[in-house]
Design a protein around this motif. Structure first.
Motif, PDB file in Angstrom:
ATOM      1  N   GLN A  70      39.899  77.384 -97.565  1.00 51.77           N
ATOM      2  CA  GLN A  70      39.812  78.213 -96.373  1.00 51.77           C
ATOM      3  C   GLN A  70      39.691  79.693 -96.744  1.00 51.77           C
ATOM      4  N   THR A 115      45.734  77.029 -94.200  1.00 54.75           N
ATOM      5  CA  THR A 115      46.914  77.390 -93.405  1.00 54.75           C
ATOM      6  C   THR A 115      47.457  76.242 -92.564  1.00 54.75           C
ATOM      7  N   LEU A 116      46.766  75.105 -92.546  1.00 58.22           N
ATOM      8  CA  LEU A 116      47.257  73.959 -91.777  1.00 58.22           C
ATOM      9  C   LEU A 116      48.402  73.280 -92.531  1.00 58.22           C
ATOM     10  N   ASP A 175      40.317  66.930 -84.893  1.00 62.90           N
ATOM     11  CA  ASP A 175      40.796  67.056 -86.273  1.00 62.90           C
ATOM     12  C   ASP A 175      40.138  66.016 -87.170  1.00 62.90           C
ATOM     13  N   SER A 289      41.607  68.973 -91.701  1.00 60.24           N
ATOM     14  CA  SER A 289      40.646  70.012 -91.326  1.00 60.24           C
ATOM     15  C   SER A 289      40.643  70.180 -89.810  1.00 60.24           C
ATOM     16  N   ARG A 290      40.503  71.432 -89.370  1.00 63.37           N
ATOM     17  CA  ARG A 290      40.494  71.706 -87.926  1.00 63.37           C
ATOM     18  C   ARG A 290      39.587  72.903 -87.648  1.00 63.37           C
ATOM     19  N   ASN A 292      38.352  76.189 -85.948  1.00 58.06           N
ATOM     20  CA  ASN A 292      38.990  77.325 -85.301  1.00 58.06           C
ATOM     21  C   ASN A 292      38.514  77.490 -83.868  1.00 58.06           C
ATOM     22  N   GLN A 299      39.672  75.506 -90.561  1.00 56.63           N
ATOM     23  CA  GLN A 299      40.938  75.621 -91.272  1.00 56.63           C
ATOM     24  C   GLN A 299      41.125  74.387 -92.156  1.00 56.63           C
ATOM     25  N   SER A 301      44.136  72.319 -94.894  1.00 57.87           N
ATOM     26  CA  SER A 301      45.515  72.214 -95.374  1.00 57.87           C
ATOM     27  C   SER A 301      45.504  72.291 -96.895  1.00 57.87           C
TER      28      SER A 301
END
Length: 347
Positions: A70, A115-116, A175, A289-290, A292, A299, A301
């Motif tokens: 990220q 940041t996840l 997600d 993964s997500r 924004n 984003q 993890s």
């Protein structure tokens, strides 16, 4: 190397390209050594073995790690970030790579950063040869749902059924959960082959890698809407069994259970039989993964491989020996080492 009398006086020290010293009152200038032909010290050797593993992993995992960090530009910069993260500090490994074999070995590579919340994977430590694997995701159960009826373990992954699992783990529609694993396909290599018998003293399996994802996206908006990727897996007894090319049912992921309590999602090799055998799986990591809110950037993890510790893996010492220049008495030309290279007078 150059020896001179400098107009500016004698100097010592180093620049980016040269080293300066004073010897017998004269200026000695040498090109600075930036590469060691065959590093032999413990620190140098550890770094050398690490370089081999990271280089091979960067090559094999490139389609994944070229966009898994990220805030780092996709492509070369992302791959370089993978190298940087794994070359700085320690890299825990349970299988090292002998010289010239082009394998990754088994190491706890960091393959994602963001940041996840991290989804941590692990191997059980109760057994070595047959260690069950799991991750920190929670399977939907009666206890988690406060006494409500659990999802039908024979049902498809509909929006309604999957909501139990999503609620238990703080997941959102849209997600993506990527399950990455290293495993053996039976292909192997050997080294230290006896020239007389042709028998190798070492035999090791290559490690290959696979990835399967669970995308929380649905076809339609009704409670019975199926996941868009539903044709990529089967559902049996609450367990997802990915349809993986060349390795059917190698991995199963349990998303719900009728047992009491929180049950971690499990990875198993004999998924169809419902077992917990992970004999052929060496490493596991999970990336969340997500997208924004801007609809443009993603984003991630933090994700690092959990690795299995098997007794028959190539040890550090066994791999190290293949990089060390070996000299024997028979190879030496020095007189005191049984060689004949000596000329003395007046004999």
């Amino acid at each position: 190397m150059a020896i001179s009398k400098s107009f500016f006086g004698l100097r010592s020290g180093s620049t980016a390209t040269h080293t300066y010293a004073v010897y017998n009152g004269k200026q000695v200038t040498k090109e600075r050594v930036t590469k060691v032909a065959n590093p032999q010290s413990n620190g140098q050797m550890e770094q050398r073995l690490k370089l081999v593993q990271v280089a091979s992993a960067a090559r094999i995992l490139e389609p994944l790690i070229n966009h898994s960090f990220q805030g780092v530009s996709y492509g070369t910069k992302s791959v370089n970030e993978f190298r940087r993260l794994n070359l700085t500090g320690s890299l825990y490994a349970t299988q090292y790579v002998p010289k010239g074999m082009g394998d990754t070995g088994v190491a706890a590579f960091r393959i994602s950063r963001g940041t996840l919340p991290a989804i941590n994977a692990k191997f059980a430590t109760d057994t070595m040869e047959n260690s069950a694997a799991s991750c920190s995701l929670k399977a939907a159960s009666v206890n988690i749902q406060g006494g409500e009826t659990t999802p039908d373990s024979t049902a498809d992954l509909t929006r309604k059924n999957l909501q139990y699992f999503m609620d238990a783990n703080g997941l959102n529609v849209g997600d993506q959960i990527s399950f990455v694993f290293g495993y053996t396909t039976g292909s192997n290599y050997q080294w230290d082959i006896d020239p007389d018998t042709g028998v190798a003293s070492h035999l090791q399996s290559y490690v290959t890698y696979g990835v399967w994802r669970l995308k929380l996206e649905f076809d339609g908006s009704s409670d019975t809407a199926l996941l868009k990727d539903a044709n990529d897996f089967e559902v049996k007894g609450g367990r997802l069994m990915p349809k993986l090319k060349g390795s059917e049912n190698m991995m199963g992921v349990t998303l719900w259970t009728e047992e009491e309590g929180e049950v971690p999602v499990a990875f198993v090799e004999d998924a169809e039989e419902g077992g917990t055998d992970t004999t052929g799986i060496y490493a596991i990591a999970v990336i969340l993964s997500r997208l924004n809110d801007d609809g443009k950037t993603w984003q991630r993890s933090n994700a690092q491989f959990a690795i299995k510790n098997l007794a028959d893996f190539t040890s550090y010492d066994a791999a190290k020996d293949t990089y060390i220049k070996k000299t024997t008495a028979a190879d030496s030309t020095k007189y005191l080492n049984l060689g004949n290279n000596v000329t003395m007078s007046p004999f």
